[in-house]
Motif scaffolding. Structure first.
Motif, PDB file in Angstrom:
ATOM      1  N   LYS A 307       0.838  -1.207   0.000  1.00 53.97           N
ATOM      2  CA  LYS A 307       0.000   0.000   0.000  1.00 53.97           C
ATOM      3  C   LYS A 307       0.870   1.253   0.000  1.00 53.97           C
ATOM      4  O   LYS A 307       0.655   2.181  -0.787  1.00 53.97           O
ATOM      5  CB  LYS A 307      -0.932  -0.001   1.218  1.00 53.97           C
ATOM      6  CG  LYS A 307      -2.117  -0.945   1.082  1.00 53.97           C
ATOM      7  CD  LYS A 307      -3.134  -0.686   2.188  1.00 53.97           C
ATOM      8  CE  LYS A 307      -4.373  -1.547   2.005  1.00 53.97           C
ATOM      9  NZ  LYS A 307      -5.427  -1.245   2.998  1.00 53.97           N
ATOM     10  N   ALA A 308       1.848   1.300   0.885  1.00 52.54           N
ATOM     11  CA  ALA A 308       2.718   2.478   0.959  1.00 52.54           C
ATOM     12  C   ALA A 308       3.522   2.642  -0.317  1.00 52.54           C
ATOM     13  O   ALA A 308       3.689   3.759  -0.822  1.00 52.54           O
ATOM     14  CB  ALA A 308       3.650   2.366   2.165  1.00 52.54           C
ATOM     15  N   ASP A 309       4.014   1.531  -0.869  1.00 48.70           N
ATOM     16  CA  ASP A 309       4.837   1.614  -2.069  1.00 48.70           C
ATOM     17  C   ASP A 309       4.060   2.101  -3.280  1.00 48.70           C
ATOM     18  O   ASP A 309       4.630   2.709  -4.194  1.00 48.70           O
ATOM     19  CB  ASP A 309       5.441   0.242  -2.394  1.00 48.70           C
ATOM     20  CG  ASP A 309       6.519  -0.164  -1.406  1.00 48.70           C
ATOM     21  OD1 ASP A 309       6.996   0.709  -0.656  1.00 48.70           O
ATOM     22  OD2 ASP A 309       6.875  -1.354  -1.372  1.00 48.70           O
ATOM     23  N   ASN A 310       2.752   1.816  -3.311  1.00 48.84           N
ATOM     24  CA  ASN A 310       1.957   2.103  -4.509  1.00 48.84           C
ATOM     25  C   ASN A 310       0.953   3.242  -4.329  1.00 48.84           C
ATOM     26  O   ASN A 310       0.071   3.419  -5.167  1.00 48.84           O
ATOM     27  CB  ASN A 310       1.212   0.838  -4.948  1.00 48.84           C
ATOM     28  CG  ASN A 310       2.140  -0.198  -5.553  1.00 48.84           C
ATOM     29  OD1 ASN A 310       2.909   0.096  -6.451  1.00 48.84           O
ATOM     30  ND2 ASN A 310       2.072  -1.420  -5.040  1.00 48.84           N
ATOM     31  N   TRP A 311       1.083   4.037  -3.264  1.00 44.65           N
ATOM     32  CA  TRP A 311       0.054   5.040  -2.985  1.00 44.65           C
ATOM     33  C   TRP A 311      -0.086   6.052  -4.128  1.00 44.65           C
ATOM     34  O   TRP A 311      -1.201   6.448  -4.496  1.00 44.65           O
ATOM     35  CB  TRP A 311       0.334   5.762  -1.664  1.00 44.65           C
ATOM     36  CG  TRP A 311       1.454   6.770  -1.704  1.00 44.65           C
ATOM     37  CD1 TRP A 311       2.759   6.558  -1.415  1.00 44.65           C
ATOM     38  CD2 TRP A 311       1.340   8.166  -2.043  1.00 44.65           C
ATOM     39  NE1 TRP A 311       3.493   7.707  -1.549  1.00 44.65           N
ATOM     40  CE2 TRP A 311       2.643   8.723  -1.939  1.00 44.65           C
ATOM     41  CE3 TRP A 311       0.289   8.991  -2.429  1.00 44.65           C
ATOM     42  CZ2 TRP A 311       2.912  10.068  -2.206  1.00 44.65           C
ATOM     43  CZ3 TRP A 311       0.552  10.336  -2.700  1.00 44.65           C
ATOM     44  CH2 TRP A 311       1.846  10.855  -2.584  1.00 44.65           C
ATOM     45  N   LEU A 312       1.016   6.461  -4.734  1.00 40.32           N
ATOM     46  CA  LEU A 312       0.955   7.461  -5.791  1.00 40.32           C
ATOM     47  C   LEU A 312       0.385   6.861  -7.075  1.00 40.32           C
ATOM     48  O   LEU A 312      -0.403   7.511  -7.787  1.00 40.32           O
ATOM     49  CB  LEU A 312       2.345   8.042  -6.036  1.00 40.32           C
ATOM     50  CG  LEU A 312       2.436   9.358  -6.811  1.00 40.32           C
ATOM     51  CD1 LEU A 312       1.494  10.410  -6.251  1.00 40.32           C
ATOM     52  CD2 LEU A 312       3.874   9.862  -6.811  1.00 40.32           C
ATOM     53  N   ARG A 313       0.751   5.635  -7.370  1.00 42.43           N
ATOM     54  CA  ARG A 313       0.178   4.957  -8.536  1.00 42.43           C
ATOM     55  C   ARG A 313      -1.336   4.778  -8.367  1.00 42.43           C
ATOM     56  O   ARG A 313      -2.092   4.929  -9.330  1.00 42.43           O
ATOM     57  CB  ARG A 313       0.846   3.589  -8.717  1.00 42.43           C
ATOM     58  CG  ARG A 313       2.300   3.667  -9.162  1.00 42.43           C
ATOM     59  CD  ARG A 313       2.923   2.298  -9.252  1.00 42.43           C
ATOM     60  NE  ARG A 313       4.217   2.339  -9.919  1.00 42.43           N
ATOM     61  CZ  ARG A 313       4.895   1.269 -10.308  1.00 42.43           C
ATOM     62  NH1 ARG A 313       4.405   0.067 -10.081  1.00 42.43           N
ATOM     63  NH2 ARG A 313       6.056   1.390 -10.911  1.00 42.43           N
ATOM     64  N   CYS A 314      -1.747   4.445  -7.157  1.00 37.04           N
ATOM     65  CA  CYS A 314      -3.186   4.276  -6.918  1.00 37.04           C
ATOM     66  C   CYS A 314      -3.916   5.615  -7.023  1.00 37.04           C
ATOM     67  O   CYS A 314      -5.030   5.685  -7.566  1.00 37.04           O
ATOM     68  CB  CYS A 314      -3.420   3.618  -5.563  1.00 37.04           C
ATOM     69  SG  CYS A 314      -2.964   1.864  -5.539  1.00 37.04           S
TER      70      CYS A 314
END
Length: 423
Positions: A307-314
């Motif tokens: 979740k933290a790694d992909n927050w901007l992509r999401c």
């Protein structure tokens, strides 16, 4: 401890491309990269399972297809699923990944004429996978980008200015709005999906090929607070980046190996593909006994915070992370219980004689060797453990292949538990 196993007394399983007996003999005799295989004991004395250690695939062999070059946290190299597909499947078979991530297994399956099946709890996964199964041409991508107004007035997230130049953020915000509107109207096509996928991949990184100022590697998005610290420490401000040029450049890179025969093959395999967004322990859309091979790597307890790694992509793709129940399991018993439920579902969808290649690692400083958790979970689910394959590209002392000293020596290993449905 080096062991000597007698593999000739193991009976082939009807319908397999390679029988268990043949596969084990091949692994023991493997010399493709000039090294001899070591056969070791399983790290837990409770199970009599041979462990084969060698360099079974390597950076020196045929390079992976350029379409694979999409960054994602904790993904394996395409040579891993290729190794098992070539031995345990034939063209037309279904190959499945229940934790598909960036889609390495699915794309490699499609490129090799296998039907790609995949599942992931995060909708982001399908956004990264599907466009590479239906790749548009460079001309189509360039023409579509010309139709999108990237300079219009837009309501922007000011906190993202720690990553982006104001003009870059405006372009990115306009592209995001375009994609979300097309998605809501049901008008997103293969060209849109491709552009969205490439933009998602270029959001942040540490070179001018990304839209952001220098930050963490592209498979990890820094938080806004962390990026402020990075900017202050490096005395940097976000430079202006040309979104269109970056998307076109990355598209050319991804498509450089793709010829027309492969494009036609991907289109054909996509028609027979199945991509599921949801929990991999409940995949009712996949028929009983329809899959020949599973190749996957599960979340390693709480080692990676997806979740933290992909927050901007999401954010860019309009995905609300609060409503995506990504597994973040801290307790060993919880992880093992979840994997047992996943293995039960795998057993349901596997053909008789089908296989699971389950890639695992060590966590918490080498104190937990996850293969020792996988084997009993698989047995509880009705799958039979056959062997463990350790791919060690540096190939230091094999006695260390279960411990931290391997990683401290800088080795690059994969450890794969091979399971089978049926006797």
């Amino acid at each position: 401890m080096q062991l000597s196993f007698n593999f000739t007394d193991r009976s082939p399983v009807q319908g397999e491309t390679l029988s268990t007996c043949e596969l084990m003999r091949e692994l023991e005799a493997f010399r493709d990269f000039g090294k001899a295989t070591s056969v070791l004991e399983f790290p837990s004395g409770d199970f009599d399972i041979p462990v084969f250690v060698n360099e079974f695939w390597t950076a020196r062999q045929r390079a992976a297809h350029s379409l694979h070059e999409i960054s994602y946290r904790a993904c394996f190299k395409p040579q891993l699923p290729r190794f098992f597909m070539d031995r345990l499947t034939v063209p037309g078979d279904a190959v499945y990944d229940p934790f598909m991530g960036r889609g390495t297994t699915l794309l490699e399956a499609a490129l090799r004429g296998r039907r790609p099946f995949g599942c992931d709890i995060n909708p982001l996964s399908r956004i990264l996978v599907e466009p590479r199964l239906t790749p548009p041409t460079g001309v189509e991508i360039a023409e579509r980008l010309l139709t999108i107004d990237l300079t219009a007035e837009a309501t922007e997230r000011e906190d993202l200015l720690v990553f982006y130049h104001p003009e870059t953020l405006r372009s990115l915000t306009n592209l995001r709005s375009y994609m979300l509107e097309r998605e809501a109207d049901g008008r997103v096509d293969d060209v849109d999906r491709w552009i969205r996928m490439v933009a998602t991949n270029r959001l942040t990184g540490h070179s001018p090929g990304f839209l952001s100022v220098y930050t963490l590697p592209p498979n990890q998005a820094a938080s806004v607070r962390s990026q402020r610290r990075i900017n202050a420490r490096r005395e940097q401000t976000p430079p202006r980046r040309n979104l269109t040029e970056i998307i076109l450049k990355k598209s050319r890179s991804l498509l450089k190996d793709l010829d027309e025969d492969e494009r036609a093959l991907l289109v054909r395999m996509h028609k027979n593909s199945l991509l599921v967004t949801g929990c991999c322990s409940e995949t009712s859309r996949i028929d009983d006994g329809s899959v020949q091979l599973v190749v996957t790597s599960p979340p390693f307890l709480d080692v990676v915070n997806y979740k933290a790694d992909n927050w901007l992509r999401c954010w860019f793709n309009g995905i609300d992370l609060d409503h995506v129940p990504v597994w973040q399991l801290k307790k060993v018993e919880d992880w093992q219980q979840r994997m047992t439920s996943v293995f039960r579902e795998m057993r349901r969808i596997l053909m008789d004689g089908g296989h699971v290649a389950f890639e695992v690692g060590e966590v918490r400083g080498g104190k937990i060797l996850m293969e020792t958790l996988v084997v009993p979970a698989a047995i509880d689910a009705g799958l039979k453990p056959l062997l463990v394959l350790v791919n060690d590209q540096e190939f230091t002392k094999t006695a260390n292949c279960w411990g931290v000293s391997n990683r401290s020596r800088g080795t690059n290993t994969n450890r794969v538990v091979l399971l089978r449905k049926g006797e």
